[in-house]
Write an enzyme that holds these catalytic residues in place. Structure first.
Site, PDB file in Angstrom:
ATOM      1  N   ASP A   1     -10.187  -0.951   6.526  1.00  0.00           N
ATOM      2  CA  ASP A   1     -10.760   0.083   7.390  1.00  0.00           C
ATOM      3  C   ASP A   1     -11.446  -0.563   8.583  1.00  0.00           C
ATOM      4  O   ASP A   1     -12.240  -1.495   8.425  1.00  0.00           O
ATOM      5  CB  ASP A   1     -11.793   0.912   6.622  1.00  0.00           C
TER       6      ASP A   1
ATOM      7  N   ARG B   1       0.840  -1.203   0.000  1.00  0.00           N
ATOM      8  CA  ARG B   1       0.000   0.000   0.000  1.00  0.00           C
ATOM      9  C   ARG B   1       0.869   1.245   0.000  1.00  0.00           C
ATOM     10  O   ARG B   1       1.709   1.429   0.868  1.00  0.00           O
ATOM     11  CB  ARG B   1      -0.909   0.021   1.228  1.00  0.00           C
TER      12      ARG B   1
ATOM     13  N   ARG C   1      -5.634   1.463  -4.889  1.00  0.00           N
ATOM     14  CA  ARG C   1      -4.803   0.870  -3.857  1.00  0.00           C
ATOM     15  C   ARG C   1      -4.800  -0.655  -3.978  1.00  0.00           C
ATOM     16  O   ARG C   1      -5.783  -1.268  -4.377  1.00  0.00           O
ATOM     17  CB  ARG C   1      -5.240   1.310  -2.462  1.00  0.00           C
TER      18      ARG C   1
ATOM     19  N   ASP D   1      -6.869  -1.913   1.076  1.00  0.00           N
ATOM     20  CA  ASP D   1      -7.333  -0.920   2.044  1.00  0.00           C
ATOM     21  C   ASP D   1      -8.088  -1.712   3.114  1.00  0.00           C
ATOM     22  O   ASP D   1      -8.950  -2.528   2.789  1.00  0.00           O
ATOM     23  CB  ASP D   1      -8.270   0.065   1.338  1.00  0.00           C
TER      24      ASP D   1
HETATM   25  C1  X6L Z   1     -19.208  12.650  -2.398  1.00  0.00           C
HETATM   26  C2  X6L Z   1     -17.927  12.916  -2.012  1.00  0.00           C
HETATM   27  C3  X6L Z   1     -19.647  11.357  -2.391  1.00  0.00           C
HETATM   28  C4  X6L Z   1     -17.083  11.884  -1.612  1.00  0.00           C
HETATM   29  C5  X6L Z   1     -18.813  10.332  -2.004  1.00  0.00           C
HETATM   30  C6  X6L Z   1     -17.094   8.218  -1.014  1.00  0.00           C
HETATM   31  C7  X6L Z   1     -15.286   9.697  -0.977  1.00  0.00           C
HETATM   32  C8  X6L Z   1     -16.250   7.193  -0.666  1.00  0.00           C
HETATM   33  C9  X6L Z   1     -14.435   8.679  -0.635  1.00  0.00           C
HETATM   34  C10 X6L Z   1     -17.535  10.591  -1.604  1.00  0.00           C
HETATM   35  C11 X6L Z   1     -16.638   9.502  -1.194  1.00  0.00           C
HETATM   36  C12 X6L Z   1     -14.904   7.433  -0.485  1.00  0.00           C
HETATM   37  C13 X6L Z   1     -13.471   2.563  -2.204  1.00  0.00           C
HETATM   38  C14 X6L Z   1     -14.150   3.307  -3.176  1.00  0.00           C
HETATM   39  C15 X6L Z   1     -12.753   4.564  -2.158  1.00  0.00           C
HETATM   40  C16 X6L Z   1     -13.801   1.187  -2.055  1.00  0.00           C
HETATM   41  C17 X6L Z   1     -15.403   1.490  -3.817  1.00  0.00           C
HETATM   42  C18 X6L Z   1     -14.018   6.299  -0.101  1.00  0.00           C
HETATM   43  C19 X6L Z   1     -12.537   6.400  -0.158  1.00  0.00           C
HETATM   44  N1  X6L Z   1     -12.599   3.368  -1.569  1.00  0.00           N
HETATM   45  N2  X6L Z   1     -15.106   2.790  -3.983  1.00  0.00           N
HETATM   46  N3  X6L Z   1     -13.682   4.559  -3.128  1.00  0.00           N
HETATM   47  N4  X6L Z   1     -14.783   0.705  -2.886  1.00  0.00           N
HETATM   48  N5  X6L Z   1     -16.344   0.937  -4.591  1.00  0.00           N
HETATM   49  O1  X6L Z   1     -13.261   0.451  -1.228  1.00  0.00           O
HETATM   50  O2  X6L Z   1     -14.476   5.246   0.284  1.00  0.00           O
HETATM   51  S1  X6L Z   1     -11.900   6.003  -1.762  1.00  0.00           S
HETATM   52 MG    MG Z   2     -11.556   2.866   2.664  1.00  0.00          MG
HETATM   53 MG    MG Z   3      -8.432   3.176   4.692  1.00  0.00          MG
END
Ligand code: X6L
Ligand code: MG
Ligand code: MG
Length: 177
Positions: A97, A83, A92, A95
């Protein structure tokens, strides 16, 4: 011993291999007894959408580590699996969490438990509901909701598709040792 749940995700390289290795590392940690792993889902990226699809899953068990020690442990595992922290919300290899730690609330700069945005994320709640449908998740002081209840409020679950069902052989191996 405290019950805990984590969410795992990968969207680089051999995604299944990274998830398998992360599960194995959690299972072999002396302070962790892994008891449940979910199916694996392929999920559309959210937040930063211009990146490959994720594989996401959830896992849970018991630990005698403190929340900070558990965070330390998962960060070590992430590091061991290559990572790198480059693009915020970007691709990544792995991850991990921390979602919940008993009914404990942690509000530190580097660790918030329950995970503050898990309630809106189908890619977290759908796998979690599979292994812990009645888990009480603190949503406000003295107010708890289960993954199933939280999922009722998530409008769009279409970005989360079952990719590999719970592997009962792996599940059995987990609970046997
Ligand atoms: C508006 C602004 C709406 C930000 C949503 C949602 C930001 C999720 C970050 C958001 C917003 C994240 C994963 C991912 C990420 C994962 C899938 C995050 C952090 N990690 N998408 N995107 N799976 N499907 O593990 O969760 S980046
Ligand atoms: Mg995450
Ligand atoms: Mg994380």
């Amino acid at each position: 011993m405290v019950d805990f749940y984590v969410s795992l995700g990968s969207n680089m390289g051999d995604r299944l291999d990274y998830l398998s290795r992360a599960i194995k590392a959690l299972r072999h940690h002396s302070g962790i007894q892994l008891e449940a792993v979910s199916s694996i889902y392929e999920t559309d990226p959210v937040g930063f959408t211009d990146q490959p699809a994720f594989l996401n899953m959830a896992a849970g068990g018991k630990t005698d580590l403190s929340p900070d020690q558990l965070l330390e442990a998962v960060m070590e595992i992430e590091k061991g699996l290559g990572r790198k922290r480059e693009i915020h919300w970007g691709p990544r290899t792995i991850d991990i969490d921390i979602l919940t730690y008993g009914r404990v609330t942690v509000e530190e700069e580097k660790l918030q438990v329950p995970h503050p945005r898990m309630a809106e994320r189908a890619f977290v709640l759908i796998p979690l509901a599979e292994i812990a449908s009645v888990l009480p998740i603190s949503v406000a002081p003295n107010e708890y909701k289960t993954p199933t209840q939280l999922l009722e409020k998530v409008k769009d679950k279409s970005g989360v598709r079952l990719w590999k069902s719970i592997d009962w052989e792996i599940e059995f191996a987990l609970t046997e040792s």
